[in-house]
Design a protein around this motif. Structure first.
Motif, PDB file in Angstrom:
ATOM      1  N   ARG A   1     -53.448  57.916  37.036  1.00  0.00           N
ATOM      2  CA  ARG A   1     -52.920  56.968  38.076  1.00  0.00           C
ATOM      3  C   ARG A   1     -51.805  58.200  38.520  1.00  0.00           C
ATOM      4  NH1 ARG A   1     -50.387  51.304  36.714  1.00  0.00           N
ATOM      5  NH2 ARG A   1     -49.939  50.913  38.559  1.00  0.00           N
ATOM      6  N   GLY A   2     -51.468  58.469  38.012  1.00  0.00           N
ATOM      7  CA  GLY A   2     -50.336  59.214  38.716  1.00  0.00           C
ATOM      8  C   GLY A   2     -50.456  60.571  40.102  1.00  0.00           C
ATOM      9  N   ALA A   3     -51.971  60.962  39.382  1.00  0.00           N
ATOM     10  CA  ALA A   3     -52.668  61.947  40.261  1.00  0.00           C
ATOM     11  C   ALA A   3     -52.846  61.367  41.096  1.00  0.00           C
ATOM     12  CB  ALA A   3     -53.143  63.142  39.820  1.00  0.00           C
ATOM     13  N   MET A   4     -53.457  60.708  41.071  1.00  0.00           N
ATOM     14  CA  MET A   4     -54.097  59.401  42.178  1.00  0.00           C
ATOM     15  C   MET A   4     -53.106  58.932  42.898  1.00  0.00           C
ATOM     16  SD  MET A   4     -57.893  59.566  41.559  1.00  0.00           S
ATOM     17  CE  MET A   4     -58.065  58.068  42.572  1.00  0.00           C
ATOM     18  N   GLU A   5     -51.830  58.106  42.880  1.00  0.00           N
ATOM     19  CA  GLU A   5     -50.797  57.532  43.469  1.00  0.00           C
ATOM     20  C   GLU A   5     -49.659  58.326  44.358  1.00  0.00           C
ATOM     21  OE1 GLU A   5     -48.931  54.027  41.728  1.00  0.00           O
ATOM     22  OE2 GLU A   5     -50.828  53.226  41.521  1.00  0.00           O
ATOM     23  N   GLY A   6     -50.090  59.860  43.748  1.00  0.00           N
ATOM     24  CA  GLY A   6     -49.387  61.128  44.553  1.00  0.00           C
ATOM     25  C   GLY A   6     -48.069  60.920  43.678  1.00  0.00           C
ATOM     26  N   ALA A   7     -47.365  60.715  42.332  1.00  0.00           N
ATOM     27  CA  ALA A   7     -46.778  60.784  42.463  1.00  0.00           C
ATOM     28  C   ALA A   7     -46.024  62.570  42.490  1.00  0.00           C
ATOM     29  CB  ALA A   7     -46.554  60.644  41.048  1.00  0.00           C
ATOM     30  N   ARG A   8     -44.549  63.010  41.396  1.00  0.00           N
ATOM     31  CA  ARG A   8     -44.572  64.042  41.779  1.00  0.00           C
ATOM     32  C   ARG A   8     -45.230  64.931  40.306  1.00  0.00           C
ATOM     33  NH1 ARG A   8     -37.769  63.732  40.746  1.00  0.00           N
ATOM     34  NH2 ARG A   8     -38.654  62.286  39.188  1.00  0.00           N
ATOM     35  N   LEU A   9     -44.697  66.115  40.440  1.00  0.00           N
ATOM     36  CA  LEU A   9     -45.789  66.601  39.392  1.00  0.00           C
ATOM     37  C   LEU A   9     -45.386  67.076  38.027  1.00  0.00           C
ATOM     38  CD1 LEU A   9     -47.949  69.103  39.065  1.00  0.00           C
ATOM     39  CD2 LEU A   9     -46.674  70.751  39.949  1.00  0.00           C
ATOM     40  N   LEU A  10     -43.724  66.423  38.231  1.00  0.00           N
ATOM     41  CA  LEU A  10     -43.676  67.175  37.021  1.00  0.00           C
ATOM     42  C   LEU A  10     -43.816  65.679  36.105  1.00  0.00           C
ATOM     43  CD1 LEU A  10     -41.321  68.432  34.938  1.00  0.00           C
ATOM     44  CD2 LEU A  10     -39.542  67.717  35.955  1.00  0.00           C
ATOM     45  N   GLU A  11     -43.740  64.663  36.707  1.00  0.00           N
ATOM     46  CA  GLU A  11     -43.854  63.468  35.803  1.00  0.00           C
ATOM     47  C   GLU A  11     -45.794  63.312  36.104  1.00  0.00           C
ATOM     48  OE1 GLU A  11     -43.050  60.212  38.467  1.00  0.00           O
ATOM     49  OE2 GLU A  11     -40.381  60.105  38.306  1.00  0.00           O
ATOM     50  N   THR A  12     -46.180  63.718  36.418  1.00  0.00           N
ATOM     51  CA  THR A  12     -47.634  63.417  35.938  1.00  0.00           C
ATOM     52  C   THR A  12     -47.720  64.640  34.738  1.00  0.00           C
ATOM     53  OG1 THR A  12     -48.380  63.153  37.854  1.00  0.00           O
ATOM     54  CG2 THR A  12     -49.852  63.552  36.805  1.00  0.00           C
ATOM     55  N   ALA A  13     -47.204  66.333  35.115  1.00  0.00           N
ATOM     56  CA  ALA A  13     -47.890  67.351  33.437  1.00  0.00           C
ATOM     57  C   ALA A  13     -46.639  66.410  32.607  1.00  0.00           C
ATOM     58  CB  ALA A  13     -47.129  67.942  34.636  1.00  0.00           C
ATOM     59  N   GLY A  14     -45.685  65.444  32.691  1.00  0.00           N
ATOM     60  CA  GLY A  14     -45.450  64.851  31.449  1.00  0.00           C
ATOM     61  C   GLY A  14     -46.597  64.521  30.683  1.00  0.00           C
ATOM     62  N   LEU A  15     -46.974  63.443  31.493  1.00  0.00           N
ATOM     63  CA  LEU A  15     -47.978  61.988  31.175  1.00  0.00           C
ATOM     64  C   LEU A  15     -49.015  62.801  30.098  1.00  0.00           C
ATOM     65  CD1 LEU A  15     -47.200  59.334  33.644  1.00  0.00           C
ATOM     66  CD2 LEU A  15     -47.364  59.849  30.774  1.00  0.00           C
ATOM     67  N   LEU A  16     -49.302  64.244  31.077  1.00  0.00           N
ATOM     68  CA  LEU A  16     -50.422  64.733  30.643  1.00  0.00           C
ATOM     69  C   LEU A  16     -50.423  65.807  28.836  1.00  0.00           C
ATOM     70  CD1 LEU A  16     -53.418  65.804  31.483  1.00  0.00           C
ATOM     71  CD2 LEU A  16     -52.930  67.513  32.697  1.00  0.00           C
ATOM     72  N   GLY A  17     -48.953  66.206  29.132  1.00  0.00           N
ATOM     73  CA  GLY A  17     -48.472  66.643  27.905  1.00  0.00           C
ATOM     74  C   GLY A  17     -48.349  65.645  26.714  1.00  0.00           C
ATOM     75  N   LEU A  18     -48.010  64.775  27.647  1.00  0.00           N
ATOM     76  CA  LEU A  18     -47.957  63.685  26.662  1.00  0.00           C
ATOM     77  C   LEU A  18     -49.267  63.137  25.508  1.00  0.00           C
ATOM     78  CD1 LEU A  18     -46.317  61.129  24.674  1.00  0.00           C
ATOM     79  CD2 LEU A  18     -46.891  59.605  26.465  1.00  0.00           C
ATOM     80  N   GLY A  19     -50.257  62.726  26.793  1.00  0.00           N
ATOM     81  CA  GLY A  19     -52.096  62.888  26.111  1.00  0.00           C
ATOM     82  C   GLY A  19     -52.070  63.678  24.837  1.00  0.00           C
ATOM     83  N   LEU A  20     -52.445  64.593  25.638  1.00  0.00           N
ATOM     84  CA  LEU A  20     -52.667  65.976  24.781  1.00  0.00           C
ATOM     85  C   LEU A  20     -52.608  66.046  22.987  1.00  0.00           C
ATOM     86  CD1 LEU A  20     -53.125  69.254  27.304  1.00  0.00           C
ATOM     87  CD2 LEU A  20     -54.601  67.540  26.438  1.00  0.00           C
ATOM     88  N   LEU A  21     -50.775  65.985  23.600  1.00  0.00           N
ATOM     89  CA  LEU A  21     -50.239  65.829  22.221  1.00  0.00           C
ATOM     90  C   LEU A  21     -50.690  64.616  21.477  1.00  0.00           C
ATOM     91  CD1 LEU A  21     -47.214  67.128  20.142  1.00  0.00           C
ATOM     92  CD2 LEU A  21     -46.355  65.545  21.271  1.00  0.00           C
ATOM     93  N   GLY A  22     -50.971  63.376  22.118  1.00  0.00           N
ATOM     94  CA  GLY A  22     -51.698  62.284  21.544  1.00  0.00           C
ATOM     95  C   GLY A  22     -53.142  62.786  20.467  1.00  0.00           C
ATOM     96  N   VAL A  23     -53.131  63.472  21.669  1.00  0.00           N
ATOM     97  CA  VAL A  23     -55.102  63.800  20.815  1.00  0.00           C
ATOM     98  C   VAL A  23     -55.126  64.727  20.016  1.00  0.00           C
ATOM     99  CG1 VAL A  23     -57.194  65.906  22.042  1.00  0.00           C
ATOM    100  CG2 VAL A  23     -56.560  63.582  23.202  1.00  0.00           C
ATOM    101  N   LEU A  24     -53.747  65.807  19.668  1.00  0.00           N
ATOM    102  CA  LEU A  24     -53.812  66.702  18.900  1.00  0.00           C
ATOM    103  C   LEU A  24     -53.168  65.900  17.158  1.00  0.00           C
ATOM    104  CD1 LEU A  24     -52.166  70.005  20.781  1.00  0.00           C
ATOM    105  CD2 LEU A  24     -54.065  70.127  19.648  1.00  0.00           C
ATOM    106  N   LEU A  25     -52.696  65.282  17.538  1.00  0.00           N
ATOM    107  CA  LEU A  25     -52.438  64.451  16.886  1.00  0.00           C
ATOM    108  C   LEU A  25     -52.993  63.241  15.734  1.00  0.00           C
ATOM    109  CD1 LEU A  25     -49.072  63.669  14.833  1.00  0.00           C
ATOM    110  CD2 LEU A  25     -49.372  61.535  16.694  1.00  0.00           C
ATOM    111  N   THR A  26     -54.584  62.881  16.205  1.00  0.00           N
ATOM    112  CA  THR A  26     -55.335  62.370  15.715  1.00  0.00           C
ATOM    113  C   THR A  26     -56.096  63.595  15.955  1.00  0.00           C
ATOM    114  OG1 THR A  26     -55.307  60.797  17.679  1.00  0.00           O
ATOM    115  CG2 THR A  26     -57.236  61.002  17.056  1.00  0.00           C
TER     116      THR A  26
END
Length: 78
Positions: free
Chosen positions: A42-67
């Protein structure tokens, strides 16, 4: 067949205590994965800042690894 002395018992392995075991860990990992990846898209589609988008993507990848760690730990117990 007796275990050899070279093989440490499961309780002596360093990762034994840090392995995810509870079902709450699985739910937390799934929520992190879905929320993080969806937020990054969603952040990439709306044009959010790169650091926010990368942080959310990192959170998602951490969740995948935990699962995945929880599933692997659960499958070895069964």
């Amino acid at each position: 067949m007796t275990p050899s002395r070279d093989t440490p018992s499961p309780r002596r392995r360093p990762w034994y205590r840090s392995a995810p075991t509870g079902s709450r860990t699985f739910v937390l990992g799934m929520c992190m994965a879905v929320g993080g990846i969806a937020g990054a898209v969603r952040g990439a589609m709306e044009g959010a800042r790169l650091l926010e988008t990368a942080g959310l993507l990192g959170l998602g990848l951490l969740g995948v690894l935990l699962t995945v760690a929880w599933v692997l730990n659960y499958s070895t117990k069964r």
